[in-house]
Design a protein around this motif. Sequence first.
Motif, PDB file in Angstrom:
ATOM      1  N   VAL A   1      -7.482   3.354   1.030  1.00  0.00           N
ATOM      2  CA  VAL A   1      -8.053   3.238  -0.316  1.00  0.00           C
ATOM      3  C   VAL A   1      -9.573   3.138  -0.203  1.00  0.00           C
ATOM      4  CG1 VAL A   1      -7.833   2.116  -2.569  1.00  0.00           C
ATOM      5  CG2 VAL A   1      -5.904   2.074  -0.981  1.00  0.00           C
ATOM      6  N   ASP A   2     -10.161   1.929  -0.438  1.00  0.00           N
ATOM      7  CA  ASP A   2     -11.623   1.779  -0.413  1.00  0.00           C
ATOM      8  C   ASP A   2     -12.103   0.960   0.777  1.00  0.00           C
ATOM      9  OD1 ASP A   2     -10.501  -0.589  -1.220  1.00  0.00           O
ATOM     10  OD2 ASP A   2     -12.050  -1.050  -2.710  1.00  0.00           O
TER      11      ASP A   2
ATOM     12  N   ASP B   1      -2.592   4.273   3.578  1.00  0.00           N
ATOM     13  CA  ASP B   1      -3.782   4.742   2.874  1.00  0.00           C
ATOM     14  C   ASP B   1      -4.814   3.614   2.820  1.00  0.00           C
ATOM     15  OD1 ASP B   1      -5.666   5.917   1.307  1.00  0.00           O
ATOM     16  OD2 ASP B   1      -4.334   6.341  -0.387  1.00  0.00           O
TER      17      ASP B   1
ATOM     18  N   THR C   1       5.135   4.053  -1.759  1.00  0.00           N
ATOM     19  CA  THR C   1       4.454   2.764  -1.880  1.00  0.00           C
ATOM     20  C   THR C   1       5.389   1.673  -1.381  1.00  0.00           C
ATOM     21  OG1 THR C   1       3.180   3.509  -3.794  1.00  0.00           O
ATOM     22  CG2 THR C   1       3.359   1.131  -3.450  1.00  0.00           C
TER      23      THR C   1
ATOM     24  N   GLY D   1       0.820  -1.204   0.000  1.00  0.00           N
ATOM     25  CA  GLY D   1       0.000   0.000   0.000  1.00  0.00           C
ATOM     26  C   GLY D   1       0.853   1.253   0.000  1.00  0.00           C
TER      27      GLY D   1
END
Length: 398
Positions: A98-99, A96, A221, A73
């Motif tokens: 994300v979703d 992060d 990342t 991530g």
Amino acid sequence: MKTNPQTSRRLLLGGLALALVGALAFVALRTGPLAPVKVQVTPVTKGRVTPEIFGIGLVEAQRSWMVGPTTAGRVLGVRVDAGQTVQPGQVLAEMDPVDLDQRLAALDASLARAQSVQRAADAQLGDAQARRTLAMANLKRNEELARQAFISPGALEARTQEVASAHAGVAAAQANLGGSTQDIARLRAERAALAQQRSNLRLLAPGAAVVTAREAEAGTTVVAGQAVLRLMDPASLWVKLRVDQGRSAGLAPGLVASIALRSRPGETLIGKVARVESLADAVTEERLAMVAFDSLPAGVSVGEMAEVTVQLPAAPERLLLPNAAVVQHEGKTGVWRLTDGVPAFSPVVLGAQGLDGQVQVLEGLNEGDTVVLYSQTALKPGARIAVVDRLVPSGAAR
């Protein structure tokens, strides 16, 4: 009587030749290849040796951590920097999501819907049980009427069929209720797993520690297992000691050690051998041991060099000899012992050795024997020697 000049010249030349030969013989016997070998000798005495083991080590942390994500991530933010002290459970960095938040909301909605379905299935089960109760009561009344011949057998069979249908309805309602319960359990497990993933995105301190390195910044990342921060427990510092395998006899846990840090010259710290590694370094031919501080001083840096002296148990009284007198001759270990002023090689069996250069002699010599400590050149049995106090005159060596 007159002397022939030619004869006088011959006599003079002969005398000069004899003087030159004598001078050459004197030089050859005193300083040339025929001269005796200068040696320095020492007596074999009896005493005790305090065996010690010396080695060089590095200060390391017994407990250290690499804090990073369990899945790949992007780093959302890092809240601490190198050198800061952190407490257990403190948030160090965050990934992060994300979703993940949206997926959690979707699972919450699915769970609410499944709970509604469960309540509907529970209501259907209650209705089916009520129908079954009514059907069983009607069947009982019709059986009484059939015995009195008030109704036909066909009407009784219809009531029996109603009871069977009611039982089937109850079973179906129970199955629907069980299915909705399992759906809720599945959704809760999925939500718990997703919530755990969301929680894992918050990188927490595993204990009281100091941040030693900051490996990633916001926006970087990283892959699973890659370190974002490196931590170490400052209270768990010890010295990783390296000792020559040939001088490591007796090295064991619990022995007292003296530690001299490069940053603290002249200061001796007391420690103890905490562990001796079972795997040695085959390349450097060294054994590894971990030496813990009795009292950890402030300001010690990880990676600092340290000189460690491990004290072995005191050895019994035996014959002692300077280690410099021990030589190798024809594949054997021994010393050059003087007998009536003539050197002879005597094999010996050696014991414990101290850092002061004294070594125990277990076999091969007697107390009071005189042995060669240093020699100007390599000795041979029966060689001519000359005993001197020093091989190098005072002030000549620098």
